[in-house]
Design an enzyme around this catalytic site. Structure first.
Site, PDB file in Angstrom:
ATOM      1  N   SER A 240      45.694  84.736  32.523  1.00 26.44           N
ATOM      2  CA  SER A 240      45.096  83.978  31.428  1.00 26.44           C
ATOM      3  C   SER A 240      46.096  83.934  30.284  1.00 26.44           C
ATOM      4  O   SER A 240      47.168  84.532  30.362  1.00 26.44           O
ATOM      5  CB  SER A 240      43.816  84.666  30.963  1.00 26.44           C
ATOM      6  OG  SER A 240      44.165  85.891  30.345  1.00 26.44           O
ATOM      7  N   LYS A 241      45.726  83.248  29.232  1.00 22.79           N
ATOM      8  CA  LYS A 241      46.614  83.122  28.075  1.00 22.79           C
ATOM      9  C   LYS A 241      47.050  84.484  27.542  1.00 22.79           C
ATOM     10  O   LYS A 241      48.164  84.671  27.109  1.00 22.79           O
ATOM     11  CB  LYS A 241      45.896  82.370  26.960  1.00 22.79           C
ATOM     12  CG  LYS A 241      46.110  80.897  27.061  1.00 22.79           C
ATOM     13  CD  LYS A 241      45.700  80.215  25.796  1.00 22.79           C
ATOM     14  CE  LYS A 241      45.800  78.707  26.006  1.00 22.79           C
ATOM     15  NZ  LYS A 241      45.155  77.948  24.976  1.00 22.79           N
ATOM     16  N   ARG A 242      46.108  85.410  27.617  1.00 20.94           N
ATOM     17  CA  ARG A 242      46.357  86.775  27.152  1.00 20.94           C
ATOM     18  C   ARG A 242      47.572  87.396  27.863  1.00 20.94           C
ATOM     19  O   ARG A 242      48.302  88.198  27.314  1.00 20.94           O
ATOM     20  CB  ARG A 242      45.088  87.573  27.481  1.00 20.94           C
ATOM     21  CG  ARG A 242      45.037  89.025  27.182  1.00 20.94           C
ATOM     22  CD  ARG A 242      43.590  89.488  27.354  1.00 20.94           C
ATOM     23  NE  ARG A 242      43.079  89.255  28.701  1.00 20.94           N
ATOM     24  CZ  ARG A 242      43.214  90.119  29.696  1.00 20.94           C
ATOM     25  NH1 ARG A 242      43.868  91.236  29.523  1.00 20.94           N
ATOM     26  NH2 ARG A 242      42.710  89.858  30.888  1.00 20.94           N
ATOM     27  N   HIS A 243      47.807  87.011  29.107  1.00 24.82           N
ATOM     28  CA  HIS A 243      48.931  87.555  29.876  1.00 24.82           C
ATOM     29  C   HIS A 243      50.209  86.754  29.682  1.00 24.82           C
ATOM     30  O   HIS A 243      51.220  87.053  30.291  1.00 24.82           O
ATOM     31  CB  HIS A 243      48.622  87.506  31.375  1.00 24.82           C
ATOM     32  CG  HIS A 243      47.456  88.333  31.783  1.00 24.82           C
ATOM     33  ND1 HIS A 243      46.308  87.788  32.281  1.00 24.82           N
ATOM     34  CD2 HIS A 243      47.268  89.663  31.785  1.00 24.82           C
ATOM     35  CE1 HIS A 243      45.463  88.741  32.581  1.00 24.82           C
ATOM     36  NE2 HIS A 243      46.015  89.890  32.279  1.00 24.82           N
ATOM     37  N   GLY A 244      50.139  85.692  28.942  1.00 22.89           N
ATOM     38  CA  GLY A 244      51.324  84.846  28.814  1.00 22.89           C
ATOM     39  C   GLY A 244      51.259  83.637  29.728  1.00 22.89           C
ATOM     40  O   GLY A 244      52.277  83.089  30.108  1.00 22.89           O
TER      41      GLY A 244
END
Ligand code: GLU
Length: 462
Positions: A240-244
């Protein structure tokens, strides 16, 4: 058989890293087999597709060197052809008109849910006589899915996968307003584009079963399938965005090189022995669907950064200078002939130390002017150091040979004369010349700056 593959993104947002990897695998497969790599923009969802997203997809693919071998296909433009196929299936009795109202369909879904069954169309118009059609209702066209048996797909990555046909309901091919559904468009386009292998994310595996029957009904050869596992974050959760999980263009903006991205994404889910550094030529030579792993790969920014540092070091100096120009201009630095020459001369030393182009752009600034000193560098601005530098100025003034070797000898001799350690003199010198406590080899830096500029900077420090 000539291999023809496609990358079929939906332009509803940025091209994320998983999409880029799918494109890369398709591209490598095509190159390996001297086949064709095509691009199809799946823009049938008019409310969510945007021209900006289409533009971003092409930008990213071209940055990564993954351009299509032919003009791209835009799925929406082909809607009349998709509708024609639906009507053909209707004429052949392989599809039928369904007149269910939205309320009836809602009720069907609710009833299924109440019985803990998946929400499925119950086939109520499948065998009904068209004379029973309600007046004034525009029908949809539904596909007659098989009611018994099982569907078997030999997937190049997933192996043999089966589905009981009782799981398939009669999907809509053409909506009441005459627009085709995604499932129909994909099959018709893949067939018309001559696609031989469908390589895509395994979130589409369940679609493959439905698509398989559509190919059969149309009398078309079913392409080979390879459903690749999705990419997960380092913690094992779906990326997800959280992981880049950013758009590909963000990686460019973060200073990654396209070849580093390609190498990294290739290794993410595909392997060739223990090889980590794999050039694009090697990847083309080695690529095979059978070496794609079955478990989800984990995205690791540290590994990507490490590979990027490798490719920066291996990069041609002029190319790096050209890549730096817009970054430097954005910082307000003008790259004229003189600074370009300095950057080029200094690049071997600079690129050894940088992990991204952004770091490189930051670390080369002293070739333009002495940088404002940070706290650490500030501690070197002492009267004592000014005296040391002053005595060095006198030596540099008479120095004719400005090679790194001659400069080194001069500085060593100066340290001896002053009775201080070479390291102490060098650090004062480094701060005087660059404003920083870290730089490439000082002898090299001085040689590249040249006598006049070196003396100017040293005098300013005294
Ligand atoms: N447009 C689909 C997506 O972006 C891909 C469909 C396919 O590859 O068949 O997920």
């Amino acid at each position: 058989m000539t291999v023809v593959v496609r990358f079929a993104p939906s332009p509803t947002g940025y091209l994320h890293i998983g999409g880029v990897r799918t494109a890369l695998f398709n591209w490598l497969f095509a190159r390996h087999h001297q086949g064709k790599f095509l691009i199809r923009i799946e823009d049938t969802d008019r409310s969510r597709s945007t021209p900006e997203a289409v533009e971003a997809i092409f930008d990213s693919l071209s940055w990564l060197g993954l351009n299509g071998d032919e003009d791209p296909v835009f799925q929406f433009e082909r809607a009349p052809r998709h509708a024609e196929v639906a009507r053909q299936l209707l004429a052949e009795g392989k599809a039928y008109h369904c007149y269910c109202s939205p309320e009836e369909l809602d009720l069907m879904r609710e009833e299924a849910r109440a019985k803990s069954l998946p929400p499925r169309y119950d086939g109520r118009w499948r065998d009904r006589d068209p004379s029973q059609a309600p007046a004034g209702v525009a029908p949809v066209i539904r596909f007659k899915a098989p009611l018994t048996g099982e569907t078997v797909i030999h997937d190049h990555v997933q192996g043999t996968v089966k589905l009981d046909n009782s799981q398939l309901d009669d999907m809509v091919l053409l909506r009441a307003d005459g627009t085709p559904t995604y499932m129909l468009s994909v099959v018709v386009d893949d067939h018309d584009m001559g696609i031989t292998h469908i390589i895509r994310g395994d979130d589409h595996l369940t679609n493959a079963f439905r698509q398989w029957h559509l190919y059969q009904a149309c009398g078309w050869a079913v392409p080979e399938f390879a459903h690749i596992p999705l990419i997960h974050g380092p913690d094992g959760a779906k990326l997800s965005k959280r992981h880049g999980a950013l758009g590909a263009e963000h990686y460019r903006d973060m200073g990654f090189l396209p070849e580093a991205m390609r190498n990294y994404l290739l290794r993410l889910g595909w392997g060739h022995g223990d090889e980590e550094i794999i050039s694009t030529e090697q990847a083309i030579g080695w690529f095979s669907l059978s070496a794609i792993g079955r478990s989800p790969a984990r995205f690791d920014m540290v590994k990507l950064t490490h590979l990027n540092a490798h490719y920066l070091k291996a990069s041609d100096n002029q190319r790096l200078v050209d890549l730096l120009k817009p970054l430097l201009e954005a910082k307000g630095y003008v790259v004229d002939a003189l600074s370009e020459e300095r950057l080029l001369g200094g690049m071997p030393g600079l690129k050894e130390r940088a992990k991204t182009l952004l770091e490189l752009a930051d670390s080369c600034l002293f070739y333009f002017k002495v940088q404002p000193s940070d706290e650490k560098a500030g501690t070197f601005q002492t009267a004592e150091n000014a005296r040391y530098i002053q005595s060095l100025v006198e030596k540099v003034e008479t120095l004719e040979d400005f090679t790194p070797e001659a400069i080194e000898q001069t500085i060593r001799a100066a340290a001896v004369d002053l009775g201080i350690k070479l390291g102490d003199l060098a650090q004062a010198l480094r701060v005087a010349l660059t404003g920083r406590t870290i730089s490439p080899s000082l002898f090299e830096v001085i040689s590249i700056l040249g006598k006049d500029e070196t003396l100017n900077r040293l005098r300013l420090f005294c």
